[in-house]
Motif scaffolding. Sequence first.
Motif, PDB file in Angstrom:
ATOM      1  N   MET A 108       0.834  -1.205   0.000  1.00 34.80           N
ATOM      2  CA  MET A 108       0.000   0.000   0.000  1.00 34.80           C
ATOM      3  C   MET A 108       0.870   1.257   0.000  1.00 34.80           C
ATOM      4  O   MET A 108       0.606   2.209  -0.737  1.00 34.80           O
ATOM      5  CB  MET A 108      -0.916   0.004   1.220  1.00 34.80           C
ATOM      6  CG  MET A 108      -2.103  -0.923   1.131  1.00 34.80           C
ATOM      7  SD  MET A 108      -3.112  -0.769   2.636  1.00 34.80           S
ATOM      8  CE  MET A 108      -4.431  -1.925   2.266  1.00 34.80           C
ATOM      9  N   ALA A 112       0.924   4.163  -2.980  1.00 32.74           N
ATOM     10  CA  ALA A 112       0.030   5.236  -2.549  1.00 32.74           C
ATOM     11  C   ALA A 112       0.309   6.575  -3.206  1.00 32.74           C
ATOM     12  O   ALA A 112      -0.577   7.441  -3.250  1.00 32.74           O
ATOM     13  CB  ALA A 112       0.109   5.396  -1.028  1.00 32.74           C
ATOM     14  N   ASN A 117      -5.251   3.022  -8.952  1.00 28.97           N
ATOM     15  CA  ASN A 117      -6.115   2.418  -7.939  1.00 28.97           C
ATOM     16  C   ASN A 117      -5.753   0.947  -7.788  1.00 28.97           C
ATOM     17  O   ASN A 117      -5.374   0.295  -8.766  1.00 28.97           O
ATOM     18  CB  ASN A 117      -7.591   2.502  -8.337  1.00 28.97           C
ATOM     19  CG  ASN A 117      -8.071   3.926  -8.532  1.00 28.97           C
ATOM     20  OD1 ASN A 117      -7.377   4.875  -8.192  1.00 28.97           O
ATOM     21  ND2 ASN A 117      -9.264   4.071  -9.074  1.00 28.97           N
ATOM     22  N   THR A 135      -3.389   3.519   6.311  1.00 31.05           N
ATOM     23  CA  THR A 135      -4.121   4.410   5.396  1.00 31.05           C
ATOM     24  C   THR A 135      -4.226   5.836   5.931  1.00 31.05           C
ATOM     25  O   THR A 135      -4.295   6.780   5.140  1.00 31.05           O
ATOM     26  CB  THR A 135      -5.524   3.851   5.098  1.00 31.05           C
ATOM     27  OG1 THR A 135      -6.244   3.661   6.321  1.00 31.05           O
ATOM     28  CG2 THR A 135      -5.421   2.523   4.354  1.00 31.05           C
ATOM     29  N   SER A 145      -8.780   6.040   0.669  1.00 29.26           N
ATOM     30  CA  SER A 145      -9.063   4.609   0.785  1.00 29.26           C
ATOM     31  C   SER A 145     -10.536   4.400   1.108  1.00 29.26           C
ATOM     32  O   SER A 145     -11.177   5.239   1.741  1.00 29.26           O
ATOM     33  CB  SER A 145      -8.189   3.980   1.869  1.00 29.26           C
ATOM     34  OG  SER A 145      -8.435   4.573   3.134  1.00 29.26           O
ATOM     35  N   LEU A 155     -10.189  -3.573   0.716  1.00 29.91           N
ATOM     36  CA  LEU A 155     -10.019  -2.119   0.745  1.00 29.91           C
ATOM     37  C   LEU A 155      -9.447  -1.661  -0.589  1.00 29.91           C
ATOM     38  O   LEU A 155      -8.531  -2.293  -1.130  1.00 29.91           O
ATOM     39  CB  LEU A 155      -9.090  -1.739   1.901  1.00 29.91           C
ATOM     40  CG  LEU A 155      -8.766  -0.267   2.148  1.00 29.91           C
ATOM     41  CD1 LEU A 155      -8.536  -0.027   3.641  1.00 29.91           C
ATOM     42  CD2 LEU A 155      -7.489   0.132   1.378  1.00 29.91           C
ATOM     43  N   LEU A 157      -7.476   1.345  -2.457  1.00 27.08           N
ATOM     44  CA  LEU A 157      -6.618   2.502  -2.230  1.00 27.08           C
ATOM     45  C   LEU A 157      -6.471   3.263  -3.546  1.00 27.08           C
ATOM     46  O   LEU A 157      -6.108   2.679  -4.577  1.00 27.08           O
ATOM     47  CB  LEU A 157      -5.242   2.054  -1.732  1.00 27.08           C
ATOM     48  CG  LEU A 157      -4.274   3.147  -1.288  1.00 27.08           C
ATOM     49  CD1 LEU A 157      -4.810   3.900  -0.076  1.00 27.08           C
ATOM     50  CD2 LEU A 157      -2.906   2.533  -0.940  1.00 27.08           C
TER      51      LEU A 157
END
Length: 452
Positions: A108, A112, A117, A135, A145, A155, A157
């Motif tokens: 993640m 990020a 996505n 997150t 998120s 989830l 992100l």
Amino acid sequence: MSGHGAPVPMTSRKAGPLTGTADVPGDKSISHRSLILGAMAVGETKITGLLEGQDVIDTAKAMRAFGAEVTEHGGGDWSVHGVGVGGFAEPESVIDCGNSGTGVRLIMGAMATSPINATFTGDASLRKRPMGRVTDPLALFGATSHGRAGGRLPLTLVGAAAAVPVRYTVPVPSAQVKSAVLLAGLNAPGETVVIEAEATRDHTERMLAGFGATLTSEDSPEGRVITLTGQPELRPQTIAVPRDPSSAAFPVCAALIVEGSDVLVPNIGLNPTRAGLFTTLREMGADLTFENPREEGGEPVADLRARFSGTMKGIEVPSDRAPSMIDEYPILSVVAALSQGKTVMRGVKELRVKESDRIDAMARGLEACGVRIEEDEDTLIVHGMGPGGVPGGANCATHLDHRIAMSFLCLGLASQRPVSVDDAGPITTSFPVFEPLMTALGAVFETTSIPA
């Protein structure tokens, strides 16, 4: 159920001494980071000694999904052709990180600050674990998120379209959170700063420097301040992964509690941010020696020799040592149960949000085996019964947690009666050769959940 199939119930029983050499797998933390940073470099990174457990395999699959070319050559040898910082492609399908909290949180962080996505999921255990601790700081970079209640998986992100650098103080000691923020900072302009009041394992910082990132780490009144200059071009590396101290903990501790044992565990990484268990064991009186100390790939390593130690005594483990041994408290509690006097483990609340609530899992299992336990939110106290003093005879719940399963199987090797676990399947996530390795040393395991 196990995280990757039907339950695999298993029983361990008292046998003769454990003797021989235990070649444990490569370090899981370094294996994850080798794949991720290799995918963010430009060119080919070559890796030897990679841990080929399911957790790391899932990270390799994820890096392929983000566009890197990841190739297995056999025998722990892998190569990664990276796409460069900010070069991740948007995955076509959901990223399944299996049982790995380290894998999902680091991945993640790595994605990020790219304008893509990705949707993440995992097994039943991972879907219960909190992701907000990662997150939340990633949102400071501009990522958003959308997950289940409490920020849990599955989830999605959404990476930042125009990332900004951040200055972030880690609220609880967590190498995963620190590493996620640093990996996110790679594709943000300027300097990203992470402050940790208590130092945690520093594999990410060491490896970032090795790949060519500009990074400094210094102590201050606030704690350790790590400053990363964003948007570098990472250089591919040749990485020899040291063997995993968290995996080594199991044959080492089993040797300490099984009468007559003498086990050598070679090439173990002894990074100071990971070696708290071995310091604690020696303080308890363990016959544990470090042979042939040296440095490999920027990490200190040595060969560990562990011999049966029938005179170990309980101690109070300093709470500030917790970050350097957080994964080892389950097996330490087994050693404590077979030592004299009480062992007090404070500052361990992080154990409650691991693959399982490890404080509760170990407390309930040890109690079922006849050991007196005290606990609160941040403390586990084990009242030792001395060598051979644990009655055993219980079937212990693992809660899909590999370290809980291995800890209770080690307990059965030194208890009066066999100890069973409801599911040894999750062990493959981190230590796929645990059963044959321990059996070769002299351990007796049976695939049945009913103690004889």
